[in-house]
Design an enzyme around this catalytic site. Structure first.
Site, PDB file in Angstrom:
ATOM      1  CB  THR B 189      12.539 -55.685  54.902  1.00 29.16           C
ATOM      2  OG1 THR B 189      13.248 -54.481  54.745  1.00 29.16           O
ATOM      3  CG2 THR B 189      12.704 -56.520  53.658  1.00 29.16           C
ATOM      4  N   GLY B 219      16.898 -48.417  49.556  1.00 23.25           N
ATOM      5  CA  GLY B 219      17.613 -49.369  50.393  1.00 23.25           C
ATOM      6  C   GLY B 219      18.039 -50.595  49.611  1.00 23.25           C
TER       7      GLY B 219
END
Lengths: 327, 320
Positions: B189, B219
Site C-alpha cells: 500500500t 482490502g
C-alpha cells in the site's frame, strides 16, 4: 431495558403514489421476515445467525431489490452485493459482483467465517462460492419482469433509476414515470425512486449486536459499480454498542460513513441509540437521502430516514412491534 | 496553519537487517516523492492534484506494492485497487480489481469526477478505463521477479502474508533471519495526504493487496473510512493488515475522534493506532486542516516521509 430487539428494512425512499396493493405486499413481507427473526430470537439463536436468516428470506422473495428481484445493470444483468458484521469482535464479511449465488448474504457470511479475508468480489467471489458449495443458479433466476420493464424506462429516461418498484405489468396508467413524478434521489435527474436494499439488525438476549445488508444496487448502474451495501462502515456496521443497516443513496451513505457514525457518536459522544440515529440522519447526509435501522446492546431499536418513507418493521422483547412505510 | 504533506510506502514487519542495497532505493524513492509533492504544493496545486501525482509516482516505482511492483494473487496475477477522497466535499472515488491500468489512483479520480458512482470494480472498472482512454499496459508490466518469488514462498508456507517478504521459514521465527534470500520487506500500500495553506485536504491510497490473496479479494484501501478518508478536519491514508483496518474503520475513526471527542490529530491517530487496532496491523499518515502531520504505526516499521510549510521534513522506516 435489555432483551432482544430486531429491525428489518426493505429500502428508504418510497414513491408516495405506490399503489396500496404494493404497500400491503411490502408490509406482509416485512411482517413475515420480522416474525421469522422473532422466532429465532425466542429460540436463543445468536444475533449473527438471525440477521443472516432474515436477510436470506428478503433476498429470496422477489418483492424487494436484493437476490431475486434485484435491480438490473445497464446490461440487463444482475450484480448483487451484501455485507454482514458481528458486533462481537467486529468480524465482517462482504461480497460484490455476485451473479449466480442464490443468497449473497450467506456468501458474505462465509467470507467472514471461512476465508482469510473480509471482502471478495466478482469472479473471485463466485469461485469461492463454488468451493464452499453454496446454492448457485443462473443469473436469469434473479431477473423479474418488473425489473426488465423498469430498466427499459430508466434507459428511456437515460438516467439512473432508483430501483423503482411500481409494477409495470397491468398498471400502465401509473407508469408515466418519466413525466409525472418530479421527486428525485441520488443527485441525478431520475424520474422515480423507490430503492429497496434490504437489511436486518439484531441484538440477541446476550446483548450481542449484528447487522446485515443486501442489494442488487441501482437500476441501470454501470457494470462493476459497487455501492454502500457491502461497505463496512457505510451501509453496515456492528460493534459492542449497536448494529446498523442503511439504505438509500449509496454514494451519500458512503461519503457519510453512516453506519459507523451511529456507533461513533454513541461511543465518542455518549449519545443514546435514537439520538445517534437522528444525529447522523440530520448531520451526516449532506445533500443525500437515506434511512437506517439500528439496535443497541441494551435491547433498544431505532430507525430514521430523511427520505419519503422507508419500508421497515421492528420489534423488541417487551412486546413492541411496528410495521410501517411512511413517517 | 500552513501546508503539510505526508506519504507512505507501507507498514509491516520490516526487518532492521534489511541490507543497504534494499533500503537505500526505497528511502531515495520516499525522498523523491516527497520532493515532488512539496514542489507541487508550493506551486499552488490543489491537495487532490498533489496526492494523485505523488501516489502515481509511488505506483510507478517497482519497490512498493502498488502499480508496478504490486504483489500477486494466488493465481500469479495482479489486482490493483486505489481510492481518493477530497476533504471539503467528501467526494471520493475508488477502484478495485484492475489488471492493466498503469495508475489506479488516477482511475479512481476519474470515477469520482466522471461518473455518478463512487466505486467501480473489476471488468467494469477496466471497461471504464478504456472508455476514458487512460494508459493501460499488459499486466506483465506490473509483475516483478521479486513478487513472483514472494508468491512462491507464500505458497510454500501456505499462508497469506502482509505484503512482506520476511522469507517465511518457520512460523516461530518472526524476527530477522540472516539467511533471507533478499532480506527485503516490500510492504504494501502506498498513500499520500496533503493539506494546503487554506486548510483544504485530500487523501489517496493505492495497492496491489496481500501476497497470495484470493482472486477477487478487496482490502481496506478502496473502502472509504477504512484505508482512505478525508473530511474538513483531516485526511488519512492507512496501511497494514487490510482486514484489521476495515474492522477498525481506521480512517474514519481518526476523524471521528477529532470531531466527536475533540481530540487533536495526534491524539486521535495515536489512539486508533495504539488502541483500536491490534499490534502489528496498522500504520497511517494523516494531516489536519491546520497543517499538523502525524505518521504513527504499530508495526515494526513503515516507509514514510513528510514535510510541513515551516520547513520540517522527515523520512523514516522504523520507530525513531
Amino acid at each position: 431495558m435489555g432483551g432482544w430487539a430486531i429491525a428489518v428494512h426493505g429500502g428508504a425512499g418510497v414513491d408516495p403514489n405506490l399503489p396500496n396493493q404494493r404497500q400491503e405486499q411490502a408490509k406482509q413481507l416485512l411482517t413475515r421476515c420480522l416474525n421469522l427473526g422473532i422466532s429465532a430470537l425466542r429460540s436463543s439463536h445468536s444475533a449473527i445467525d438471525v440477521v443472516e436468516l432474515v436477510v436470506r428470506e428478503l433476498e429470496t422473495d422477489p418483492l424487494f431489490n436484493s437476490g431475486r428481484g434485484s435491480a438490473l445493470t445497464a446490461e440487463g444483468t444482475v450484480e448483487m452485493e451484501a455485507s454482514i458484521m458481528d458486533g462481537c469482535g467486529r468480524r465482517c464479511g462482504a461480497v460484490s459482483g455476485v451473479t449466480t449465488v442464490k443468497n449473497p448474504i450467506s456468501l458474505a457470511r462465509l467470507v467472514m467465517d471461512k476465508s482469510p479475508h473480509s471482502y471478495l468480489a466478482f469472479s473471485g467471489a463466485e469461485e469461492f462460492a463454488k468451493q464452499q458449495g453454496v446454492e448457485m443458479v443462473d443469473n436469469d433466476y434473479f431477473i423479474t419482469e418488473d425489473n426488465v420493464g423498469m430498466l427499459k424506462l430508466a434507459k428511456e429516461a437515460n438516467s439512473i433509476l432508483f430501483d423503482y418498484r411500481i409494477p409495470t405489468i397491468g398498471m400502465e396508467s401509473t407508469c408515466s414515470a418519466a413525466v409525472e413524478n418530479p421527486l428525485q434521489m441520488n443527485g441525478l435527474p431520475i424520474s422515480i425512486y423507490a430503492p429497496e436494499t434490504v437489511g436486518c439488525v439484531v441484538v440477541d438476549s446476550q446483548g450481542r449486536c449484528a447487522a446485515a445488508t443486501s442489494t442488487g444496487g441501482l437500476m441501470n448502474k454501470m457494470s462493476g459499480r459497487i455501492g454502500d451495501s457491502p461497505m463496512i462502515g457505510a451501509g453496515t456496521y456492528a460493534g459492542e454498542l449497536c448494529g446498523v443497516s442503511c439504505t438509500g443513496e449509496g454514494e451519500a451513505i458512503i461519503r457519510g460513513t453512516l453506519a459507523r457514525d451511529v456507533a461513533a457518536v454513541m461511543e465518542y459522544m455518549g449519545l443514546g441509540l435514537q439520538e445517534a440515529v437522528d444525529y447522523v440522519i440530520k448531520k451526516r447526509l449532506d445533500h443525500g437521502f437515506a434511512g437506517m435501522i439500528a439496535v443497541s446492546s441494551k435491547g433498544e431499536v431505532a430507525y430514521g430516514f430523511n427520505s419519503i418513507g422507508m419500508f421497515r418493521a421492528c420489534a423488541t422483547e417487551d412486546g413492541f412491534m411496528e410495521v410501517a412505510i411512511w413517517e | 496553519m500552513g501546508w503539510a504533506i505526508a506519504l507512505h510506502g507501507g507498514a509491516g514487519d520490516i526487518p532492521r537487517s534489511m541490507p543497504p542495497e534494499r533500503r537505500e532505493p526505497r528511502e531515495a524513492a520516499l525522498r523523491h516523492c516527497l520532493q515532488i509533492g512539496v514542489d507541487a504544493i508550493k506551486a499552488g496545486r490543489s491537495p487532490l492534484d498533489v496526492v494523485e501525482l505523488v501516489v502515481r509516482e509511488l505506483e510507478d516505482n517497482p519497490h512498493f506494492n502498488a502499480g508496478r511492483g504490486s504483489v500477486l494473487t494466488s493465481n500469479g496475477t495482479v489486482e490493483m485497487e486505489a481510492c481518493v477522497m477530497v476533504g471539503d466535499t467528501k467526494k471520493c472515488g475508488a477502484v478495485s480489481g484492475l489488471t492493466t491500468v498503469k495508475n489506479a489512483v488516477s482511475l479512481a479520480r476519474l470515477v469520482m469526477e466522471k461518473t455518478p458512482h463512487i466505486y467501480l470494480g473489476f471488468d467494469g472498472a477496466e471497461q471504464f478505463a478504456r472508455e476514458q482512454g487512460v494508459e493501460t499496459l499488459d499486466s506483465s508490466h506490473f509483475i516483478t521477479p521479486e513478487n513472483v518469488e514472494r508468491l512462491k514462498q507464500a505458497k510454500e508456507a501456505n499462508k497469506v502474508q502482509i505484503d512482506y517478504a520476511q522469507p517465511i521459514q518457520r512460523v516461530e521465527e518472526e524476527e530477522e533471519s540472516a539467511s533471507l534470500p533478499n532480506g527485503d520487506s516490500q510492504i504494501g500500500t502506498v498513500g499520500c495526504v496533503a493539506v494546503d495553506s487554506s486548510g483544504n485536504l485530500a487523501a489517496a491510497t493505492s495497492t496491489g493487496g496481500l501476497v497470495n490473496k484470493m482472486v477477487g479479494r478487496i482490502g481496506d484501501t478502496p473502502i472509504i473510512g477504512a484505508g482512505t478518508y478525508a473530511n474538513s478536519l483531516c485526511a488519512v491514508s492507512a496501511t497494514g493488515k487490510g482486514e484489521a483496518i476495515i474492522r477498525a474503520t481506521v480512517g474514519r475513526d481518526v476523524a471521528a475522534l477529532m470531531e466527536y471527542k475533540g481530540l487533536s490529530l495526534e491524539k486521535a491517530a495515536a489512539y486508533v493506532v495504539g488502541e483500536s487496532a491490534p499490534i502489528g496491523t496498522v500504520g497511517l499518515v494523516a494531516v489536519s486542516a491546520n497543517g499538523q502531520v502525524i505518521m504513527p504505526f504499530n508495526t515494526n516499521g513503515m516507509f514514510r516521509a513528510c514535510a510541513t510549510e515551516d520547513g520540517y521534513t522527515h523520512v523514516g522506516i522504523w520507530q525513531d
